[in-house]
Design a protein around this motif. Structure first.
Motif, short mmCIF file in Angstrom:
data_model
loop_
_atom_site.label_atom_id
_atom_site.label_comp_id
_atom_site.label_asym_id
_atom_site.label_seq_id
_atom_site.Cartn_x
_atom_site.Cartn_y
_atom_site.Cartn_z
N VAL A 1 0.87 -1.18 0.00
CA VAL A 1 0.00 0.00 0.00
C VAL A 1 0.90 1.22 0.00
CG1 VAL A 1 -1.73 1.27 1.29
CG2 VAL A 1 -1.81 -1.22 1.19
N ALA A 2 0.76 2.02 -1.05
CA ALA A 2 1.69 3.13 -1.23
C ALA A 2 1.42 4.25 -0.22
CB ALA A 2 1.59 3.66 -2.64
N ASP A 3 0.15 4.61 -0.04
CA ASP A 3 -0.16 5.79 0.74
C ASP A 3 -0.90 5.39 2.01
OD1 ASP A 3 -2.29 8.69 0.15
OD2 ASP A 3 -0.89 8.20 1.75
N MET A 4 -0.24 5.49 3.14
CA MET A 4 -0.85 5.05 4.38
C MET A 4 -1.80 6.09 4.98
SD MET A 4 0.10 2.09 4.83
CE MET A 4 -0.63 1.99 6.47
N LYS A 5 -1.65 7.33 4.48
CA LYS A 5 -2.41 8.40 5.14
C LYS A 5 -3.92 8.18 5.04
CE LYS A 5 0.98 11.66 3.90
NZ LYS A 5 1.01 12.10 2.55
N GLY A 6 -4.31 7.70 3.90
CA GLY A 6 -5.75 7.49 3.71
C GLY A 6 -6.28 6.27 4.45
N GLY A 7 -5.41 5.58 5.15
CA GLY A 7 -5.85 4.43 5.93
C GLY A 7 -6.29 3.26 5.09
N THR A 8 -5.73 3.11 3.88
CA THR A 8 -6.17 2.03 3.02
C THR A 8 -5.63 0.68 3.48
OG1 THR A 8 -4.40 2.70 1.57
CG2 THR A 8 -6.63 3.30 0.91
N GLY A 9 -4.48 0.68 4.12
CA GLY A 9 -3.91 -0.59 4.58
C GLY A 9 -4.71 -1.12 5.76
N GLN A 10 -4.74 -2.44 5.87
CA GLN A 10 -5.51 -3.02 6.95
C GLN A 10 -4.79 -2.81 8.28
OE1 GLN A 10 -6.22 -7.10 5.90
NE2 GLN A 10 -8.25 -6.54 5.17
N ARG A 11 -5.46 -2.25 9.23
CA ARG A 11 -4.93 -2.03 10.59
C ARG A 11 -3.51 -1.47 10.55
NH1 ARG A 11 -7.63 -6.77 10.86
NH2 ARG A 11 -5.76 -8.03 10.79
N GLY A 12 -3.29 -0.51 9.66
CA GLY A 12 -2.00 0.17 9.62
C GLY A 12 -0.87 -0.63 8.99
N ASN A 13 -1.17 -1.81 8.45
CA ASN A 13 -0.11 -2.60 7.81
C ASN A 13 0.29 -1.97 6.48
OD1 ASN A 13 0.05 -4.53 9.76
ND2 ASN A 13 -1.54 -5.81 8.84
N PRO A 14 1.55 -2.11 6.10
CA PRO A 14 1.94 -1.52 4.82
C PRO A 14 1.52 -2.37 3.63
CG PRO A 14 3.82 -2.55 5.88
CD PRO A 14 2.67 -2.72 6.82
N CYS A 15 0.80 -3.45 3.88
CA CYS A 15 0.25 -4.15 2.73
C CYS A 15 -1.20 -4.55 3.00
CB CYS A 15 1.12 -5.35 2.32
SG CYS A 15 1.16 -6.68 3.47
N ASP A 16 -1.86 -4.86 1.91
CA ASP A 16 -3.28 -5.15 1.98
C ASP A 16 -3.50 -6.50 1.29
OD1 ASP A 16 -5.95 -4.87 2.40
OD2 ASP A 16 -6.14 -2.94 1.39
N LYS A 17 -4.67 -7.07 1.43
CA LYS A 17 -4.92 -8.35 0.74
C LYS A 17 -6.41 -8.53 0.45
CE LYS A 17 -5.72 -11.42 4.64
NZ LYS A 17 -5.53 -12.74 5.19
N ILE A 18 -6.67 -9.33 -0.57
CA ILE A 18 -8.04 -9.82 -0.78
C ILE A 18 -7.94 -11.30 -1.11
CG2 ILE A 18 -9.17 -7.70 -1.60
CD1 ILE A 18 -8.90 -8.82 -4.45
N THR A 19 -9.02 -12.00 -0.87
CA THR A 19 -9.07 -13.42 -1.22
C THR A 19 -10.23 -13.63 -2.18
OG1 THR A 19 -8.08 -14.06 0.88
CG2 THR A 19 -9.33 -15.76 -0.28
N LEU A 20 -9.93 -14.36 -3.25
CA LEU A 20 -10.92 -14.59 -4.31
C LEU A 20 -11.33 -16.06 -4.33
CD1 LEU A 20 -9.13 -12.51 -7.05
CD2 LEU A 20 -11.16 -11.84 -5.76
N PRO A 21 -12.61 -16.36 -4.53
CA PRO A 21 -13.68 -15.40 -4.78
C PRO A 21 -14.01 -14.59 -3.53
CG PRO A 21 -14.51 -17.67 -4.77
CD PRO A 21 -13.06 -17.75 -4.59
N LEU A 22 -14.45 -13.35 -3.76
CA LEU A 22 -14.78 -12.48 -2.64
C LEU A 22 -15.97 -13.06 -1.87
CD1 LEU A 22 -14.59 -9.10 -4.57
CD2 LEU A 22 -12.97 -9.89 -2.83
N ALA A 23 -15.94 -12.90 -0.57
CA ALA A 23 -17.07 -13.36 0.23
C ALA A 23 -18.30 -12.53 -0.12
CB ALA A 23 -16.73 -13.22 1.71
N PRO A 24 -19.50 -13.14 -0.11
CA PRO A 24 -20.71 -12.38 -0.44
C PRO A 24 -20.78 -11.10 0.41
CG PRO A 24 -21.24 -14.70 -0.12
CD PRO A 24 -19.79 -14.53 0.25
N GLY A 25 -21.12 -10.00 -0.22
CA GLY A 25 -21.24 -8.73 0.50
C GLY A 25 -19.95 -7.93 0.54
#
Ligand SMILES: O=C(O)CCC(=O)C(=O)O
Ligand SMILES: [Fe+2]
Length: 513
Positions: A111-135
């Protein structure tokens, strides 16, 4: 990515080509003309067998792409041991009797920009798992935020042009995923279909898949117009595209070779029973392909470069199964050659390769290891028949490139002897076969007359193929830079580029002929 057919025209544009009908200013002895002249125009007794072989080759349909799908199955209890493997009684190899499935695929990225709080719980990286859970469909926005606009190669530059390619990407330095094309058997399948292992061949080749990019083609109008993939090294023979499950429509991948076209339509919706599926396609990277517009949703792919390697690589089940001697093409070639198409006089048999091959490295010689489809088969057939084939880049000079068109062009040369000599030194045939692969760069000096200089370049790069050469196929329409020479000392730069090439077999004249 985009092809680069505009390259190389300048250096070779003023070739000396002697049109054949004007090729005899000096009257030679009659017998010499009889030998060569009729061969290209008139039917001769030795032609029919070769024509049969040509027709046979024209009907060869070899695979240029393959694909498949793998269901994603979430294991109910991750800690529960997998069903015990059983031993296959015939092969004595470990096997499971379940169909091949994949776990859900996790993608992690910086995650390039931490200011916007995009990283999960302040971690410098983020993740998703596919297929996405419903919702959680909106999670895709976080992934989009981590991407950059995807450029592509045009000529020698990387450009961003949405009219040609509209896509977002991540580089391998900024993301990773749990997807593994080896353990899911994809690399094995590609090896068997696109680089088959052949019994008794000296070329034992396998496949290495190297992750290249994550691509997101989003609606409206995410697309990539027709292109061929730029090879990253001479041993790259193909590309693998893996589509992960995200809802989308459109975005069909079309792959073409010699007038044939295969479409992979991976559009899907979460309401479909087979939504949780990984879909993949591999193809020879010189095959033209395109991605049609994505009309809704997001099309997410991982792309891999495929390299040919000597040895068994990381394949799980290498078996050399293809016996060339049993192929109909082997029978056809061996029948034709048993009748000696050159009638004892000797000559060269040529096969224009159906695919293009990359070269840019004088040390790495990727051929014959990277031969594709029918090219690989004909090479193995010639090998099996002990014909000592060679693979060469072949320049085919086009008629309109001639310079020394008229005898009158030689007017400035003072004596007849000098003019005749020059005429003879002009390029004697249309085809020059290179001695080895690699871009040949020559400084072009002005001191010598152009004809002498170009002849020198051609003969140090390769050899002229004489008019007795019999071609079994026609050359692919597009040909690329083979020789560069720089005028006035400007060095042309050599990059990885495609070369159309030929497989040649020389038949010596039989004694006394
Ligand atoms: O994502 C895809 O389907 C393939 C993309 C492609 O052709 C490329 O990256 O060269
Ligand atoms: Fe591509």
């Amino acid at each position: 990515m985009a092809d680069s057919s505009d390259r190389g025209d300048k250096p070779v544009a003023r070739l000396l080509f002697k049109p054949r009908q004007k090729a005899k200013p000096v009257e030679p002895a009659n017998e010499a003309t009889e030998d060569t002249a009729p061969q290209s125009e008139q039917p001769s007794p030795e032609k029919p067998p070769l024509d049969q072989l040509r027709a046979f080759l024209a009907n060869q349909n070899h695979m240029f792409t393959c694909g498949g799908s793998i269901p994603i199955v979430e294991r109910p209890e991750p800690t529960k041991p997998q069903r015990a493997p059983t031993r296959d009684r015939l092969s004595n190899r470990l096997t499971t009797d379940e169909p091949r499935t994949s776990d859900p695929i996790t993608i992690r990225w910086d995650v390039a920009d931490m200011k916007g709080g995009t990283g999960q719980r302040g971690n410098p990286c983020d993740k998703i798992t596919l297929p996405l859970a419903p919702g959680s469909e909106n999670d895709i926005q976080r992934l989009l935020d981590g991407t950059q606009p995807a450029t592509f190669g045009r000529g020698r530059e990387d450009v961003y042009d949405e009219t040609y390619r509209k896509a977002l990407k991540m580089d391998t330095t900024t993301f990773c995923s749990t997807f593994d094309p080896y353990s899911l058997g994809i690399v094995d399948t590609i090896a068997q279909v696109l680089l088959p292992s052949i019994v008794d061949s000296s070329t034992h080749r396998s496949v290495r898949a190297e992750l290249y990019k994550l691509n997101l083609y989003t609606s409206p109008s995410g697309k990539f117009k027709k292109h061929v993939d730029t090879p990253r090294s001479p041993s790259q023979f193909g590309s693998l595209v893996v589509c992960l499950p995200l809802e989308h429509e459109g975005g069909q991948l079309k792959v073409r070779h010699e007038g044939r076209e295969i479409t992979y339509d991976w559009g899907t919706s979460s309401t479909k029973p087979d939504f949780a599926t990984i879909r993949w396609a591999a193809f020879y990277s010189d095959c033209e392909h395109e991605i049609l517009e994505v009309t809704s949703g997001h099309r997410l792919t991982l792309t891999y470069n495929l390299y040919a390697m000597r040895g068994t690589g990381r394949l799980t089940g290498v078996s050399q199964t293809l016996d060339i001697a049993h192929l109909p093409l082997y029978q056809a070639v061996s029948n034709t050659l048993s009748k000696d198409p050159f009638d004892g006089k000797g000559g060269t048999l040529g096969f224009w390769c159906s695919h293009a091959y990359a070269f840019n490295d004088p040390i790495e010689t990727p051929l014959p290891d990277t031969l594709k489809g029918v090219d690989a088969v004909i090479w193995e057939v010639f090998q099996k028949l002990n014909l000592n084939p060679t693979i060469s880049a072949v320049i085919e000079l086009e008629d309109e490139w001639h310079w020394l068109e008229n005898w009158a062009d030689l007017e400035p040369y003072k004596s007849d002897v000098e003019a005749h000599k020059l005429w003879e030194l002009a390029v004697p045939t249309k085809q020059v076969a290179g001695k080895e692969f690699g871009v040949f760069i020559e400084q072009y000096y002005q001191e010598l007359p152009e004809s002498l200089r170009l002849n020198e370049i051609f003969t140090s790069w390769g050899r002229y193929l004489d008019e007795k050469t019999q071609w079994l196929t026609t050359p692919a329409p597009k040909s690329e830079l083979q020789i560069a020479y720089a005028a006035y000392g400007n060095q042309a730069s050599a990059e990885t580029i495609y070369s159309h090439c030929a497989i040649l077999v020389d038949f010596p004249a039989k004694g006394g002929a």
